[in-house]
Design a protein around this motif. Structure first.
Motif, mmCIF file in Angstrom:
data_model
loop_
_atom_site.group_PDB
_atom_site.id
_atom_site.type_symbol
_atom_site.label_atom_id
_atom_site.label_comp_id
_atom_site.label_asym_id
_atom_site.label_seq_id
_atom_site.Cartn_x
_atom_site.Cartn_y
_atom_site.Cartn_z
ATOM 1 N N PHE A 49 -8.229 -0.296 6.235
ATOM 2 C CA PHE A 49 -7.615 -1.544 5.416
ATOM 3 C C PHE A 49 -7.120 -2.453 6.507
ATOM 4 O O PHE A 49 -7.227 -3.854 6.436
ATOM 5 C CB PHE A 49 -6.714 -1.232 4.374
ATOM 6 C CG PHE A 49 -7.374 -0.421 3.356
ATOM 7 C CD1 PHE A 49 -7.950 -1.051 2.077
ATOM 8 C CD2 PHE A 49 -7.605 1.051 3.609
ATOM 9 C CE1 PHE A 49 -8.368 -0.319 1.294
ATOM 10 C CE2 PHE A 49 -8.390 1.715 2.383
ATOM 11 C CZ PHE A 49 -8.706 0.992 1.349
ATOM 12 N N GLU A 52 -9.828 3.386 -4.314
ATOM 13 C CA GLU A 52 -8.369 3.283 -4.117
ATOM 14 C C GLU A 52 -7.870 4.689 -5.074
ATOM 15 O O GLU A 52 -6.839 5.097 -4.593
ATOM 16 C CB GLU A 52 -8.105 2.143 -5.052
ATOM 17 C CG GLU A 52 -6.744 1.566 -4.651
ATOM 18 C CD GLU A 52 -6.137 0.284 -5.364
ATOM 19 O OE1 GLU A 52 -4.919 0.338 -5.677
ATOM 20 O OE2 GLU A 52 -6.904 -0.540 -5.179
ATOM 21 N N SER A 72 0.732 -1.201 -0.028
ATOM 22 C CA SER A 72 -0.079 -0.038 -0.271
ATOM 23 C C SER A 72 0.704 1.283 0.167
ATOM 24 O O SER A 72 0.416 2.448 -0.348
ATOM 25 C CB SER A 72 -0.900 -0.021 1.067
ATOM 26 O OG SER A 72 -0.227 0.015 2.193
#
Length: 167
Positions: free
Chosen positions: A124, A105, A26
């Protein structure tokens, strides 16, 4: 070093390597780089095991190492810069096409780095805000205000998209 702590660390890494990888990914957005970050983080964690004061905090302790390692990696690769107020921002690689379909996203990608980190760790990774503040080494009040600001920006971003596509 305490063999119980060593075993705990080994078990935690084995059972959670996917989450560690996803967390690293990420940040660095590249498979190989994410694997390198995780590997470096595990190595750093292993050599710093004696600094783990409470074994129940192994998750946030190791997440902190992964986050710092990922940020160091991005700094080395010159993909982020530190601004005056010491929040991290991605250098925009290319201007986003304002009319393409934006999902969560890509809306996240448009957030300043310091706000995106909060969203990633809180939602997340499903961490408590106290743990997020601890991982990022910021006061809880700062974590709360960044979370609020990020959610507000995401909401505006998502609403704008709705207007573009349905208006």
């Amino acid at each position: 070093m305490n063999s119980h702590i060593e075993q705990l660390f080994i078990n935690y890494v084995r059972d959670n390597k996917n989450q560690l990888y996803i967390l690293a990914y990420s940040y660095v957005k590249n498979e190989q780089d994410a694997l390198d970050v995780v590997q470096d983080s595990i190595q750093k964690g292993w050599t710093a095991l004696d600094t783990l004061e409470n074994q129940h905090q192994i998750k946030s302790w190791l997440y902190k190492i992964v986050v710092r390692t990922a940020i160091d990696f991005l700094r080395k690769m010159k993909r982020i810069q530190v601004t005056e107020d010491d929040t991290l921002n991605y250098l925009s690689e290319q201007q986003q096409d304002a009319y393409r379909n934006v999902d969560l996203e890509s809306a996240l990608e448009n957030l300043p780095f310091s706000l995106k980190q909060i969203i990633i760790l809180r939602f997340f990774e499903d961490l408590k805000l106290e743990d997020v503040a601890n991982i990022l080494d910021i006061p809880l009040s700062t974590a709360k205000s960044r979370l609020y600001k990020a959610l507000k920006l995401l909401k505006i971003d998502m609403e704008d998209e709705e207007k573009i596509h349905h208006g």
